[in-house]
Scaffold this motif. Sequence first.
Motif, PDB file in Angstrom:
ATOM      1  N   PRO A 196      -2.598   1.259   6.303  1.00 24.41           N
ATOM      2  CA  PRO A 196      -2.081   0.410   5.220  1.00 24.41           C
ATOM      3  C   PRO A 196      -1.079  -0.609   5.763  1.00 24.41           C
ATOM      4  CG  PRO A 196      -2.111   2.714   4.546  1.00 24.41           C
ATOM      5  CD  PRO A 196      -2.431   2.707   6.009  1.00 24.41           C
ATOM      6  N   PRO A 197      -1.021  -1.789   5.158  1.00 24.36           N
ATOM      7  CA  PRO A 197      -0.154  -2.873   5.671  1.00 24.36           C
ATOM      8  C   PRO A 197       1.308  -2.482   5.831  1.00 24.36           C
ATOM      9  CG  PRO A 197      -1.629  -3.700   3.966  1.00 24.36           C
ATOM     10  CD  PRO A 197      -1.797  -2.210   3.980  1.00 24.36           C
ATOM     11  N   GLU A 198       1.857  -1.718   4.860  1.00 24.37           N
ATOM     12  CA  GLU A 198       3.281  -1.379   4.947  1.00 24.37           C
ATOM     13  C   GLU A 198       3.563  -0.448   6.129  1.00 24.37           C
ATOM     14  OE1 GLU A 198       1.444   1.701   2.136  1.00 24.37           O
ATOM     15  OE2 GLU A 198       1.274  -0.457   2.523  1.00 24.37           O
ATOM     16  N   ILE A 199       2.589   0.393   6.484  1.00 22.93           N
ATOM     17  CA  ILE A 199       2.769   1.286   7.628  1.00 22.93           C
ATOM     18  C   ILE A 199       2.626   0.511   8.935  1.00 22.93           C
ATOM     19  CG2 ILE A 199       1.793   3.275   8.844  1.00 22.93           C
ATOM     20  CD1 ILE A 199       1.222   4.551   6.205  1.00 22.93           C
ATOM     21  N   LEU A 200       1.700  -0.434   8.968  1.00 23.91           N
ATOM     22  CA  LEU A 200       1.559  -1.290  10.143  1.00 23.91           C
ATOM     23  C   LEU A 200       2.854  -2.055  10.411  1.00 23.91           C
ATOM     24  CD1 LEU A 200      -2.002  -2.922  10.040  1.00 23.91           C
ATOM     25  CD2 LEU A 200      -1.027  -1.520  11.855  1.00 23.91           C
ATOM     26  N   GLU A 201       3.465  -2.561   9.342  1.00 24.14           N
ATOM     27  CA  GLU A 201       4.695  -3.321   9.493  1.00 24.14           C
ATOM     28  C   GLU A 201       5.828  -2.426   9.999  1.00 24.14           C
ATOM     29  OE1 GLU A 201       7.229  -6.255   9.905  1.00 24.14           O
ATOM     30  OE2 GLU A 201       5.081  -6.458   9.475  1.00 24.14           O
ATOM     31  N   ALA A 202       5.899  -1.180   9.491  1.00 23.70           N
ATOM     32  CA  ALA A 202       6.926  -0.243   9.944  1.00 23.70           C
ATOM     33  C   ALA A 202       6.743   0.085  11.427  1.00 23.70           C
ATOM     34  CB  ALA A 202       6.878   1.031   9.109  1.00 23.70           C
ATOM     35  N   ARG A 225       2.735   7.113  -1.163  1.00 17.28           N
ATOM     36  CA  ARG A 225       2.791   6.798   0.268  1.00 17.28           C
ATOM     37  C   ARG A 225       3.979   5.890   0.570  1.00 17.28           C
ATOM     38  NH1 ARG A 225      -1.880   4.679   0.717  1.00 17.28           N
ATOM     39  NH2 ARG A 225      -1.207   2.511   0.623  1.00 17.28           N
ATOM     40  N   ARG A 226       4.197   4.875  -0.259  1.00 18.45           N
ATOM     41  CA  ARG A 226       5.315   3.966  -0.030  1.00 18.45           C
ATOM     42  C   ARG A 226       6.657   4.684  -0.189  1.00 18.45           C
ATOM     43  NH1 ARG A 226       1.879   0.314  -3.071  1.00 18.45           N
ATOM     44  NH2 ARG A 226       1.048  -1.293  -1.676  1.00 18.45           N
ATOM     45  N   GLN A 227       6.734   5.583  -1.164  1.00 17.26           N
ATOM     46  CA  GLN A 227       7.979   6.326  -1.374  1.00 17.26           C
ATOM     47  C   GLN A 227       8.282   7.226  -0.183  1.00 17.26           C
ATOM     48  OE1 GLN A 227       7.253   8.291  -5.136  1.00 17.26           O
ATOM     49  NE2 GLN A 227       7.996   6.551  -6.337  1.00 17.26           N
ATOM     50  N   LEU A 229       7.167   6.830   2.856  1.00 18.06           N
ATOM     51  CA  LEU A 229       7.448   5.961   4.003  1.00 18.06           C
ATOM     52  C   LEU A 229       8.904   5.522   3.989  1.00 18.06           C
ATOM     53  CD1 LEU A 229       6.514   4.265   6.429  1.00 18.06           C
ATOM     54  CD2 LEU A 229       5.867   2.459   4.809  1.00 18.06           C
ATOM     55  N   ALA A 230       9.374   5.091   2.820  1.00 18.62           N
ATOM     56  CA  ALA A 230      10.774   4.662   2.701  1.00 18.62           C
ATOM     57  C   ALA A 230      11.728   5.811   3.006  1.00 18.62           C
ATOM     58  CB  ALA A 230      11.030   4.123   1.295  1.00 18.62           C
ATOM     59  N   LYS A 231      11.398   7.018   2.532  1.00 20.36           N
ATOM     60  CA  LYS A 231      12.237   8.187   2.771  1.00 20.36           C
ATOM     61  C   LYS A 231      12.233   8.568   4.250  1.00 20.36           C
ATOM     62  CE  LYS A 231      13.056  12.894   1.063  1.00 20.36           C
ATOM     63  NZ  LYS A 231      12.609  13.935   0.097  1.00 20.36           N
ATOM     64  N   ALA A 232      11.058   8.514   4.863  1.00 26.74           N
ATOM     65  CA  ALA A 232      10.943   8.872   6.281  1.00 26.74           C
ATOM     66  C   ALA A 232      11.774   7.939   7.154  1.00 26.74           C
ATOM     67  CB  ALA A 232       9.479   8.828   6.706  1.00 26.74           C
ATOM     68  N   ILE A 233      11.829   6.665   6.776  1.00 25.91           N
ATOM     69  CA  ILE A 233      12.589   5.684   7.552  1.00 25.91           C
ATOM     70  C   ILE A 233      14.089   5.812   7.289  1.00 25.91           C
ATOM     71  CG2 ILE A 233      13.032   3.222   7.876  1.00 25.91           C
ATOM     72  CD1 ILE A 233      10.051   2.748   7.297  1.00 25.91           C
ATOM     73  N   SER A 234      14.466   5.859   6.002  1.00 23.78           N
ATOM     74  CA  SER A 234      15.891   5.876   5.649  1.00 23.78           C
ATOM     75  C   SER A 234      16.585   7.150   6.094  1.00 23.78           C
ATOM     76  CB  SER A 234      16.058   5.684   4.145  1.00 23.78           C
ATOM     77  OG  SER A 234      15.464   6.761   3.430  1.00 23.78           O
ATOM     78  N   GLN A 235      15.852   8.290   6.040  1.00 22.96           N
ATOM     79  CA  GLN A 235      16.460   9.569   6.410  1.00 22.96           C
ATOM     80  C   GLN A 235      16.054  10.029   7.815  1.00 22.96           C
ATOM     81  OE1 GLN A 235      15.986  12.581   3.357  1.00 22.96           O
ATOM     82  NE2 GLN A 235      16.248  11.108   1.698  1.00 22.96           N
ATOM     83  N   ASP A 236      15.277   9.201   8.512  1.00 26.47           N
ATOM     84  CA  ASP A 236      14.820   9.520   9.870  1.00 26.47           C
ATOM     85  C   ASP A 236      14.195  10.922   9.910  1.00 26.47           C
ATOM     86  OD1 ASP A 236      14.320   9.140  12.552  1.00 26.47           O
ATOM     87  OD2 ASP A 236      16.300   9.806  13.201  1.00 26.47           O
ATOM     88  N   LEU A 237      13.236  11.158   9.021  1.00 25.75           N
ATOM     89  CA  LEU A 237      12.594  12.470   8.939  1.00 25.75           C
ATOM     90  C   LEU A 237      11.803  12.758  10.209  1.00 25.75           C
ATOM     91  CD1 LEU A 237      11.173  12.473   5.273  1.00 25.75           C
ATOM     92  CD2 LEU A 237      13.363  13.368   6.091  1.00 25.75           C
ATOM     93  N   LYS A 243       5.499  16.348   7.157  1.00 26.88           N
ATOM     94  CA  LYS A 243       4.390  17.223   6.770  1.00 26.88           C
ATOM     95  C   LYS A 243       4.792  18.137   5.612  1.00 26.88           C
ATOM     96  CE  LYS A 243       1.969  17.261  11.208  1.00 26.88           C
ATOM     97  NZ  LYS A 243       1.521  18.083  12.375  1.00 26.88           N
ATOM     98  N   THR A 244       6.039  18.568   5.603  1.00 23.73           N
ATOM     99  CA  THR A 244       6.542  19.393   4.495  1.00 23.73           C
ATOM    100  C   THR A 244       6.525  18.593   3.194  1.00 23.73           C
ATOM    101  OG1 THR A 244       7.953  20.690   5.972  1.00 23.73           O
ATOM    102  CG2 THR A 244       8.504  20.707   3.625  1.00 23.73           C
ATOM    103  N   GLU A 245       6.950  17.336   3.251  1.00 20.00           N
ATOM    104  CA  GLU A 245       6.948  16.474   2.068  1.00 20.00           C
ATOM    105  C   GLU A 245       5.528  16.248   1.559  1.00 20.00           C
ATOM    106  OE1 GLU A 245       9.527  15.229   0.348  1.00 20.00           O
ATOM    107  OE2 GLU A 245      10.893  16.348   1.648  1.00 20.00           O
ATOM    108  N   ILE A 246       4.581  16.095   2.480  1.00 25.14           N
ATOM    109  CA  ILE A 246       3.181  15.897   2.096  1.00 25.14           C
ATOM    110  C   ILE A 246       2.632  17.146   1.423  1.00 25.14           C
ATOM    111  CG2 ILE A 246       0.845  15.530   2.994  1.00 25.14           C
ATOM    112  CD1 ILE A 246       2.092  13.780   5.175  1.00 25.14           C
ATOM    113  N   ALA A 247       2.995  18.324   1.951  1.00 25.54           N
ATOM    114  CA  ALA A 247       2.558  19.596   1.362  1.00 25.54           C
ATOM    115  C   ALA A 247       3.106  19.745  -0.062  1.00 25.54           C
ATOM    116  CB  ALA A 247       3.016  20.757   2.235  1.00 25.54           C
ATOM    117  N   LYS A 248       4.334  19.305  -0.280  1.00 24.83           N
ATOM    118  CA  LYS A 248       4.928  19.366  -1.619  1.00 24.83           C
ATOM    119  C   LYS A 248       4.156  18.485  -2.588  1.00 24.83           C
ATOM    120  CE  LYS A 248       9.715  20.279  -0.148  1.00 24.83           C
ATOM    121  NZ  LYS A 248      11.087  19.707  -0.091  1.00 24.83           N
TER     122      LYS A 248
END
Length: 304
Positions: A196-202, A225-227, A229-237, A243-248
């Motif tokens: 997806p474009p937003e992931i390519l840009e990240a 997915r965008r939410q 992605l933003a969380k993974a970047i801002s909180q440096d997951l 993977k835990t967030e995806i399972a949830k």
Amino acid sequence: MARRNSLKDEWKFESELVSENQSIGIEAITLPASQPRRYFDPQKLQQLTESVRQHGILEPLLVRPTGKAGLFELVAGERRFRAAKQVGLTAVPVTIRELSDEDSLQLALVENLQREDLNPVEETEGVLQLLGLRLNIPPIDVPPLLYRMRNEAIGNTNQNVLINSEAQAVEKVFAELGTISWESFATTRLPLLRLPPEILEALRSGKLAYTKAQAVARIKDDQQRRQLLAKAISQDLSLAQIKTEIAKLKAAQEPAEVGDSSLKGQIDDVLRLAKRSQVWIDPKKQRRLEKLLAELKTLVADKE
């Protein structure tokens, strides 16, 4: 560094050395209109800037005459050029060569592709651009060629077709780069272009690691997915946390699917459970299952 220098020596260009190891004013150097590299890690660029502040430019920049008196275009060494401007140097050491537009771009691509801090998106795009130049085809036509080569290599098509000038040119480019094989590039790098474009840009901006990007990309819902992605970047997951967030997210969706009390929903639930249990492995249960399936086929085939 030695590998990169040797690669430049191996690459054959129709060029003439005008001057080596002379200094010119930094204001006389312009950046090319087409630059292979678009992102520079701020932290690493700052480290280089501090090094230049203390020790100066240790490796000359490669430039070429622009055709305008006293002006030169940068071919290789943009990080050093940026660091020098940041420090406030008025002159920098350079090597001046007469280069065609194509040779200049190829040298710039080779320079960038040999850097360890190049992100995977820029690496992929750079390799495709370099292959396009060497094969004299648009970069967009390179992936189909690589996929065809891969299919031929694994025996899906006629092996004899693989031995042609295009395939040999591709193999030579990857051998000279020495960083990745063309097979691995086709398998692990080309799929990047379908993210997806937003992931390519990240990825391109260095905000997310490749493995983390792949995990986030598996979420089909655009908003979720965008939410994430933003969380993974801002909180440096970490990858495990992603993977835990995806399972949830998946767990939150299951009740809506399993909880359908309609007859159709119950059938879907039973089929889903049957697939998970692998009931057909037990011979006794397999015979019962075959009988039930036969009855079900008769039932659904009855139009009355």
